[in-house]
Structure formats: structure tokens, C-alpha cells
Write an enzyme that holds these catalytic residues in place. Structure first.
Site, PDB file in Angstrom:
ATOM      1  N   ASN A 171       0.859  -1.407   0.059  1.00  0.00           N
ATOM      2  CA  ASN A 171      -0.219   0.189  -0.177  1.00  0.00           C
ATOM      3  C   ASN A 171       0.535   1.194  -0.685  1.00  0.00           C
ATOM      4  O   ASN A 171       1.756   2.417  -1.245  1.00  0.00           O
ATOM      5  CB  ASN A 171      -0.965  -0.300   1.057  1.00  0.00           C
ATOM      6  CG  ASN A 171      -1.612   1.669   1.249  1.00  0.00           C
ATOM      7  OD1 ASN A 171      -2.670   2.011   0.447  1.00  0.00           O
ATOM      8  ND2 ASN A 171      -1.987   1.787   2.245  1.00  0.00           N
ATOM      9  N   GLU A 172       0.923   1.944   0.922  1.00  0.00           N
ATOM     10  CA  GLU A 172       2.333   3.052   0.793  1.00  0.00           C
ATOM     11  C   GLU A 172       3.358   2.591   2.137  1.00  0.00           C
ATOM     12  O   GLU A 172       3.391   2.694   3.312  1.00  0.00           O
ATOM     13  CB  GLU A 172       0.886   4.255   2.152  1.00  0.00           C
ATOM     14  CG  GLU A 172       0.243   4.778   1.757  1.00  0.00           C
ATOM     15  CD  GLU A 172      -0.642   5.862   2.012  1.00  0.00           C
ATOM     16  OE1 GLU A 172      -0.230   6.343   3.374  1.00  0.00           O
ATOM     17  OE2 GLU A 172      -1.538   6.340   1.962  1.00  0.00           O
TER      18      GLU A 172
END
Ligand code: AHR
Length: 651
Positions: free
Chosen positions: A371-372
Site C-alpha cells: 500500500n503506502e
């Protein structure tokens, strides 16, 4: 004869009622002779994460919280009375081992039983059936009876039924209960009305009215709101919950399939991420798991885009990671997911999907890896995933991350790395103030066209206090004209977060708000809808004085061609407190005979205005139709407005 029909759609806010309008003119040229790029069907999409009680407590409309008694505090959400205890020997479900033993108190006026508080209460509609299910057994080989009641906030019983527990083995019982009144803060009560003991597990209550009336299916009003956005892509299940605060609490898709009773409860990191919005009763049941996410993607007509763990925990929280030499099972999980989605019954995971009820493949084309995530820790793990995917699933497009920030050191490191690794798309996230969105409407005009495409995977304009007001929505609209103009490189986008319960949110703003009975669509929702429902099939050139329209005189604009409807669609954002008169010159079309107008409009006096559950329609698009004769196209955009003009060319 060619006929041009103009359809105008305006979402506007008359913010300054007593202003003197400075009606300056502006000329835009829609050049129909320039080369057009195809707009991806995925351009406007959705991103979902179980945050804000968006899934458990929201889209997944199980009304009972902690239905399997397997939250770490096994009675969280429950009140017990009489003789009730938690057990786990010989459980009904090995991955959710806790259950309750309910024994008589020995005195007929003192029953033993339990109550569940629901997710900030339970919503019951008048004269509506609810599906009650329970796993139970009697403990002394004699039939036992329980009474089940729906209770309102005044402690009145508004629906009841009785159930006989006939088996001394674990067995599922299933029966309807009708609510006689409407209640948004109700609860469920059940108690023993016979003299022996029972064991119970997986106590569940669902509305019978669900999306497509599937038994124990999804919340109808919310799914319909998603469907109405006509999303092209659907990214799930997060967000930070993909990563987990620790590796062990990451979202493990394999735990989210199979029978719901045996999907193990996981923590939800949003319960403690923001101490000012602590939500200690937030756990994930995985009732809405990967199978359901794929089905939901299909239902709303979007390409599924699952995101999997890259073997790093949330880097905002800690530095825990799986050593490279131990990463293989994580890569295999991701490959198995493709098999689950696309494989046939000869494959191990394809067989699982078919067993769950979907014989056709889900036709998975995209996967997000991480994701991040950022830094070398990320890229060296991603590289191993990419190698394995190119070898085993070469048709699946890979989405890498540019980290959590819109720019800066990590972002600048990651983009070239994504190019080196030859991922197909790069996921960018930005949560910024409305001014940033206006200033960055040209963000993608200068992007290099030779690398991966862009997925603006999470964004939202954060106005003061995170309110979903008209000002934030309009700044997103201005920014989105830039997404559309650059649709040759921007292939996917999604607002974030998607859903929020008014009594259980951690993060705002959010696209759709709800309570236990109602929903409200924000102005931001309508902006997304206007763009998505009018995205066209090809880019078109719209300029003022030879330049793209990016804030000149406070106006932002883009245009697309739609080959199915045979029309051009212009989106014009007027950020001024005055109306603007705009002349449109069509280069490449010779004749027009009429202009038809459809107007989306709203009236309010304050840029801070928002829709609420009690006043959901304060700012809603309004359509008007009118035919404007003649050859000149002179349009007036209202103050603070988004106006869509549809130019239909009849053959
Ligand atoms: O959308 C909320 C959170 O914002 C997501 O979980 C995460 O990816 C981002 O930081």
C-alpha cells in the site's frame, strides 16, 4: 445535416447572494481535429477499506458485534445476565473457538441470557424481517428453548420469537424476526426459557432486505450508491489494513474466504491509530472477505483490484518486515490469489472459488503490491514479487506504490524505482487542502509518458475540520479536469476514504456517510459521479489562448469525446464568486442547429455548506433541459460551479 445538442449539467453553489457580478468573458476552443487518446474504462474508480466502521458496521450489515465471542475481550459488545460463561473446549469452529454456555439460574423468574449492543446500536425498519441465525446445542440431551427479542432504545420489545434447540450436537438454527417499529439504536436480547443448559456460538442478525436480496448480503442503500458512481475499478481491502500494524495482523486474504463462521477475527488497526478517535471495539470479522469483494466488483461493474501485503508492516508505525529469504510464502499468497480469481476447478484455489458459488472466473487483471510503502525495504521486496508475477502471471498488471506523500524524498526515490522495476501503474496518494488541489490541477501535464501509468489511488481535499463541504468538492472537480486532460497517462483514480459511520468514524472527510438506517451523499460524491458518469471514451482538446484551461480567470476545464453517445462533454469549473460568460468555438464542426441544456444546480449561501443525514439534499445536482437555437455557443457558468456541457452530434 449534423445537429449539435448541448446538454449542460451544473453542480453549483450560489455562495455569494448579494455580490455584484463581474461578468468577464472567456473564450475556449474545442478543437475536434486534434489526435485523441483513449480514456481507460478504469479512469474513475473506488477504493474501499474497513475504516470508519465502513465495512463491519456498515457495508456488511451484520447487526451483531462480536458474533463469535472471539474479540480479545470475548464479551465485548455483550451484556450477560444470570449464569453465562465463555468456553472454548470442543468448539464449533476451530479458528473462532470461543462460545457461550448459558445455564439456568435455578430460579424461574431469574433467566440467564445476553444482549448485544450492535454497532452504535442496531437499525431496525418497521414491519421488516431480520434473519436471526445461531449455532447451538443443548447440554443435557433435552430440547431447550430460548426467546429472542429486538429491543428499542426505550427498552421495549419491538419483535420477538422463540427457538427450540433440538440437538445436542452443534447445529445451525435460522429464523426470521419481524420488527414492528423503526429504531436506529436498538439491540438484540436472547434468554433461556427452559430449564436446561445450552451452548451457543456465531449469533447473527441481518436485515432480510439486502443488495439483490442475497441472504446475509450487503447493505442495499450503500451498494446502490456505489453502483450509481459507475466505477471502472474497485481497489480493496485497503489501505493501511493491508499492511497491519504488525506483519501478523496484515490482511491475509486466505483467512477471509470459506464459511464465515470460521474466518478468524483480526484486529482492525483503525481502533487505535488515532488516539483522539479511539475505537476500541473495532475488529475485522472478514464477513466481507475477498470472495465477496470480487462479487461486489462484479455487481458494481468495476475491475477488481486487490492489494496484498509486500511483507512490510505499516511503515508509519514500525519497521517490522519479513526477511527477504522468508518472503516466498507472501509471494505465493499473491500468486494463489490470481488462481483463486481466475483459475478453473483443476486448480487448488480455483476450486475454492467455485465451492463458494462462482464457477466463472473473476477475470482479475490488476494487483496492487504493497500500500503506502517506501524505501529500499519496499523496492527490494517488490522486485521479487514482480519477477515471480512476470514469470507466472504475465497478463496481470502490477501496481506499485509511490509512498504516502504527493512529493518529497520518498516519492522522488520511488518513481524512478517503479520505472526500473517496470511496474504497470504507480499508486499516488494525496490528502491536501483545497488550495493544493487548485494549484495542482496541472500536476500530470508534465509527467513523463514513457514509464508506468498513474493510479491516483487515494485522494481527497481536506477543508477545515475535514468537513465534506462544497468548497472541497469544487477544488477536487478543478483537479479532476487535470486527471481527465491527462487520461493518456492517468489510468485510474479513486477518492478516499469511501464510507463512514457518523457515530464511529476515525477519519474525515469521506465520500458517503451513514448511520444505522440512512445514508448521505456528500458534494464530493456528486462530483465523482458527474465525472465518472460522463467520462467519455477519448480525450479532446480544450484550450484558452492556446493553453489548457488551468485556473485562468479562476476557470478550470476539460473535454472528452464519447464515441458511444456520439458527443463531446465539456466540464467547466468556475471557482469565482461571480458568474463567467464563456464563448466556445468548435474547430472542426461546421454546423450546429440547436443546443440542449441539462442543468445540475444547487442553491446555498455558504461555501462551508454540506449535506447531512437530516438534510441530505442541500447540495444535489439538478438537471434542466433547454434547447438553445442558433450557431453561437455562449454559455454562462454560475458562481462556484461545475458545469457539464454535452455536445451531441446527430448523424
Ligand atoms: O484512506 C485512509 C488511509 O490513508 C489509508 O489506509 C492509507 O493508505 C492512507 O494513509
Amino acid at each position: 445535416m449534423k445537429e449539435l445538442i448541448f446538454i449542460t449539467i451544473i453542480l453549483m453553489s450560489q455562495i455569494v447572494s448579494a455580490q455584484t457580478y463581474n461578468d468577464s468573458k472567456m473564450k475556449l476552443i474545442l478543437d475536434l481535429r486534434t489526435k485523441a487518446d483513449r480514456i481507460q474504462s478504469t479512469l474513475y474508480g473506488l477504493f474501499i477499506e474497513d475504516i470508519n466502521l465502513g465495512v463491519d458496521g456498515g457495508l456488511y450489515p451484520e447487526l451483531v458485534k462480536n458474533r463469535s465471542f472471539d474479540f480479545p475481550q470475548s464479551l465485548m459488545g455483550w451484556y450477560t445476565f444470570g449464569n453465562v460463561s465463555v468456553k472454548n473446549e470442543n468448539p464449533a469452529f476451530n479458528q473462532n473457538p470461543n462460545y457461550l454456555e448459558i445455564l439456568p439460574t435455578g430460579h424461574w423468574v431469574k433467566p440467564s441470557g445476553i444482549e448485544n449492543e450492535g454497532f452504535r446500536g442496531m437499525g431496525f425498519k418497521k414491519d421488516t424481517n431480520y434473519n436471526f441465525t445461531i449455532w447451538a446445542k443443548n447440554l443435557n440431551r433435552e430440547n431447550q428453548k430460548i426467546q429472542i427479542e429486538l429491543i428499542n432504545s426505550h427498552n421495549d420489545c419491538i419483535g420477538k420469537t422463540e427457538l427450540e434447540i433440538t440437538s445436542s450436537e452443534w447445529k445451525k438454527y435460522d429464523l426470521p424476526i419481524k420488527s414492528t417499529c423503526e429504531e436506529s439504536k436498538g439491540k438484540l436480547r436472547l434468554f433461556l426459557i427452559s430449564e436446561g443448559g445450552i451452548a451457543i456460538d456465531h449469533v447473527s442478525l441481518f436485515p432480510s432486505e439486502t443488495f439483490k436480496n442475497r441472504k446475509n448480503g450487503l447493505r442495499k442503500d450503500l451498494v446502490e450508491a456505489l453502483q450509481d458512481l459507475k466505477p471502472g475499478v474497485f481497489r480493496f481491502p485497503g489501505g493501511c489494513i493491508v499492511e497491519g500494524a504488525d506483519i501478523d495482523t496484515r490482511y491475509d486474504w486466505k483467512k477471509s474466504i470459506g464459511s464465515v463462521e470460521n474466518r478468524p477475527v483480526n484486529e482492525n488497526r483503525w481502533h487505535y491509530t488515532f488516539h483522539h478517535r479511539f475505537t476500541p471495539d473495532y475488529y475485522q470479522t472478514y464477513g466481507l472477505g475477498f470472495y465477496e469483494y470480487f462479487v461486489l466488483s462484479e455487481d458494481i461493474g468495476a475491475e477488481p483490484l486487490p492489494v496484498v501485503s509486500v511483507g512490510l508492516a505499516c511503515q508509519h508505525q514500525n519497521n517490522k518486515h519479513v526477511p527477504l529469504c522468508d518472503l516466498e510464502p507472501f509471494i505465493q499468497d499473491a500468486l494463489d490469489l490470481v488462481e483463486f480469481a481466475n483459475g478453473d476447478t483443476t486448480t487448488r484455489w480455483g476450486k475454492e472459488r467455485v465451492k463458494m458459488g462462482h464457477s466463472e472466473p473473476f477475470n482479475l487483471k490488476y494487483i496492487g503490491i504493497g500500500n503506502e510503502q517506501w524505501g529500499k525495504e519496499y523496492t527490494e521486496r517488490l522486485e521479487l514479487f514482480v519477477k515471480a508475477f512476470r514469470k507466472k502471471c504475465p497478463d496481470v498488471k502490477i501496481i506499485g506504490s509511490s509512498g504516502p506523500w504527493a512529493d518529497g524524498e520518498d516519492f522522488d526515490y520511488l518513481w524512478p524505482e517503479m520505472k526500473r522495476l517496470k511496474v504497470d501503474l504507480v499508486d499516488e496518494h494525496y490528502y491536501k487542502d483545497p488550495q493544493w488541489f487548485l494549484k495542482n490541477a496541472d500536476r500530470y501535464d508534465g509527467y513523463n509518458r514513457k514509464g508506468p501509468a498513474v493510479f491516483a489511488g487515494e485522494y481527497a481535499a481536506h477543508a477545515t475540520n475535514g468537513i465534506n463541504n462544497f468548497q472541497s468538492a469544487l477544488s477536487e472537480a478543478a483537479f479532476m479536469t487535470g486527471l481527465e486532460r491527462n487520461a493518456d497517462i492517468v489510468h485510474m483514480t479513486a477518492y478516499a476514504p469511501l464510507l463512514a459511520h457518523v457515530d464511529g468514524y476515525q477519519w474525515r472527510p469521506d465520500l458517503i456517510w451513514f448511520d444505522n438506517l440512512r445514508i448521505v451523499k456528500t458534494p464530493n460524491y456528486y462530483i465523482q459521479q458527474l465525472f465518472s458518469n460522463n467520462k467519455g471514451t477519448h480525450t479532446a482538446s480544450l484550450k484558452t489562448e492556446g493553453k489548457p484551461v488551468i485556473g485562468q480567470q479562476g476557470v478550470y476545464a476539460s473535454a472528452v469525446y464519447d464515441e458511444i453517445q456520439c458527443c463531446y462533454i465539456l466540464k467547466i469549473v468556475n471557482t469565482n464568486p461571480e458568474k463567467r460568460t464563456i464563448e466556445i468555438e468548435l474547430k472542426g464542426i461546421l454546423k450546429k442547429s440547436s443546443v440542449q441544456t441539462i442543468q445540475f444546480a444547487t442553491i446555498c449561501n455558504n461555501p462551508e455548506v454540506e449535506n447531512t443525514l437530516d438534510q441530505p439534499d442541500r447540495i444535489i445536482p439538478q438537471f434542466t433541459h433547454q434547447v438553445i437555437p442558433g450557431n453561437e455557443i455562449i454559455l454562462t457558468t454560475n458562481p462556484y460551479s461545475l458545469t457539464l456541457y454535452k455536445v451531441i452530434i446527430s448523424k
